[in-house]
Design a protein around this motif. Sequence first.
Motif, PDB file in Angstrom:
ATOM      1  N   UNK A   1       0.835  -1.203   0.000  1.00  0.00           N
ATOM      2  CA  UNK A   1       0.000   0.000   0.000  1.00  0.00           C
ATOM      3  C   UNK A   1       0.870   1.254   0.000  1.00  0.00           C
ATOM      4  N   UNK A   2       1.878   1.277   0.861  1.00  0.00           N
ATOM      5  CA  UNK A   2       2.790   2.424   0.931  1.00  0.00           C
ATOM      6  C   UNK A   2       3.517   2.611  -0.399  1.00  0.00           C
ATOM      7  N   UNK A   3       4.002   1.519  -0.971  1.00  0.00           N
ATOM      8  CA  UNK A   3       4.726   1.603  -2.247  1.00  0.00           C
ATOM      9  C   UNK A   3       3.834   2.144  -3.357  1.00  0.00           C
ATOM     10  N   UNK A   4       2.614   1.645  -3.442  1.00  0.00           N
ATOM     11  CA  UNK A   4       1.708   2.100  -4.492  1.00  0.00           C
ATOM     12  C   UNK A   4       1.349   3.576  -4.337  1.00  0.00           C
ATOM     13  N   UNK A   5       1.070   3.995  -3.111  1.00  0.00           N
ATOM     14  CA  UNK A   5       0.751   5.405  -2.873  1.00  0.00           C
ATOM     15  C   UNK A   5       1.957   6.295  -3.191  1.00  0.00           C
ATOM     16  N   UNK A   6       3.146   5.829  -2.830  1.00  0.00           N
ATOM     17  CA  UNK A   6       4.365   6.597  -3.095  1.00  0.00           C
ATOM     18  C   UNK A   6       4.626   6.691  -4.596  1.00  0.00           C
ATOM     19  N   UNK A   7       4.466   5.578  -5.307  1.00  0.00           N
ATOM     20  CA  UNK A   7       4.681   5.603  -6.753  1.00  0.00           C
ATOM     21  C   UNK A   7       3.682   6.534  -7.433  1.00  0.00           C
ATOM     22  N   UNK A   8       2.446   6.536  -6.977  1.00  0.00           N
ATOM     23  CA  UNK A   8       1.433   7.436  -7.538  1.00  0.00           C
ATOM     24  C   UNK A   8       1.834   8.889  -7.317  1.00  0.00           C
ATOM     25  N   UNK A   9       2.279   9.195  -6.102  1.00  0.00           N
ATOM     26  CA  UNK A   9       2.687  10.568  -5.778  1.00  0.00           C
ATOM     27  C   UNK A   9       3.912  10.984  -6.593  1.00  0.00           C
ATOM     28  N   UNK A  10       4.880  10.088  -6.711  1.00  0.00           N
ATOM     29  CA  UNK A  10       6.077  10.402  -7.495  1.00  0.00           C
ATOM     30  C   UNK A  10       5.735  10.586  -8.970  1.00  0.00           C
ATOM     31  N   UNK A  11       4.847   9.752  -9.493  1.00  0.00           N
ATOM     32  CA  UNK A  11       4.459   9.854 -10.901  1.00  0.00           C
ATOM     33  C   UNK A  11       3.817  11.212 -11.188  1.00  0.00           C
ATOM     34  N   UNK A  12       3.072  11.743 -10.220  1.00  0.00           N
ATOM     35  CA  UNK A  12       2.431  13.048 -10.398  1.00  0.00           C
ATOM     36  C   UNK A  12       3.438  14.193 -10.302  1.00  0.00           C
ATOM     37  N   UNK A  13       4.382  14.087  -9.374  1.00  0.00           N
ATOM     38  CA  UNK A  13       5.238  15.225  -9.043  1.00  0.00           C
ATOM     39  C   UNK A  13       6.677  15.143  -9.535  1.00  0.00           C
ATOM     40  N   UNK A  14       7.205  13.938  -9.690  1.00  0.00           N
ATOM     41  CA  UNK A  14       8.615  13.793 -10.053  1.00  0.00           C
ATOM     42  C   UNK A  14       8.816  12.465 -10.785  1.00  0.00           C
ATOM     43  N   UNK A  15       8.359  12.375 -12.033  1.00  0.00           N
ATOM     44  CA  UNK A  15       8.412  11.110 -12.767  1.00  0.00           C
ATOM     45  C   UNK A  15       9.806  10.493 -12.864  1.00  0.00           C
ATOM     46  N   UNK A  16      10.848  11.311 -12.906  1.00  0.00           N
ATOM     47  CA  UNK A  16      12.192  10.736 -12.990  1.00  0.00           C
ATOM     48  C   UNK A  16      12.559  10.008 -11.698  1.00  0.00           C
ATOM     49  N   UNK A  17      12.026  10.473 -10.583  1.00  0.00           N
ATOM     50  CA  UNK A  17      12.304   9.812  -9.303  1.00  0.00           C
ATOM     51  C   UNK A  17      11.559   8.488  -9.180  1.00  0.00           C
ATOM     52  N   UNK A  18      10.503   8.321  -9.960  1.00  0.00           N
ATOM     53  CA  UNK A  18       9.724   7.082  -9.901  1.00  0.00           C
ATOM     54  C   UNK A  18      10.593   5.873 -10.227  1.00  0.00           C
ATOM     55  N   UNK A  19      11.394   5.973 -11.275  1.00  0.00           N
ATOM     56  CA  UNK A  19      12.293   4.875 -11.644  1.00  0.00           C
ATOM     57  C   UNK A  19      13.296   4.571 -10.552  1.00  0.00           C
ATOM     58  N   UNK A  20      13.833   5.617  -9.940  1.00  0.00           N
ATOM     59  CA  UNK A  20      14.780   5.432  -8.839  1.00  0.00           C
ATOM     60  C   UNK A  20      14.109   4.718  -7.662  1.00  0.00           C
ATOM     61  N   UNK A  21      12.882   5.129  -7.368  1.00  0.00           N
ATOM     62  CA  UNK A  21      12.142   4.514  -6.264  1.00  0.00           C
ATOM     63  C   UNK A  21      11.887   3.034  -6.547  1.00  0.00           C
ATOM     64  N   UNK A  22      11.524   2.715  -7.779  1.00  0.00           N
ATOM     65  CA  UNK A  22      11.266   1.321  -8.134  1.00  0.00           C
ATOM     66  C   UNK A  22      12.524   0.471  -7.984  1.00  0.00           C
TER      67      UNK A  22
END
Length: 104
Positions: free
Chosen positions: A39-60
């Motif tokens: 749940x935390x990962x999905x919410x974080x990925x959603x937030x990153x995708x909205x605000x900082x898409x380049x960070x999304x890959x790093x987070x994954x």
Amino acid sequence: MTLEDFVDALISEKHASTSLEDFMREDMKQDLLGRLKTFISLKTMTELAKNDPTALGEFQKLTSGDTPAEDIQAFVNTHIDDGAAFLAKVLDDFRILYLGLNRS
């Protein structure tokens, strides 16, 4: 408070009127902990995708291995405005969902 402490508190709150065997509580805890992390990962990925898409890959990449929770939290705090408030809201959302509470 660790995620395990949070999960323990949720189980105690939901099953306050029920006597649980230790093995039952431990099974519930492990299951709920896995669901909470997802749940935390999905919410974080959603937030990153909205605000900082380049960070999304790093987070994954961070979450695909055995990265310590502290490192992931530091990443979130760096890439999401007011990361502590974001995480608090995510935990509250999960609590409401798990306990079946209505938002007022």
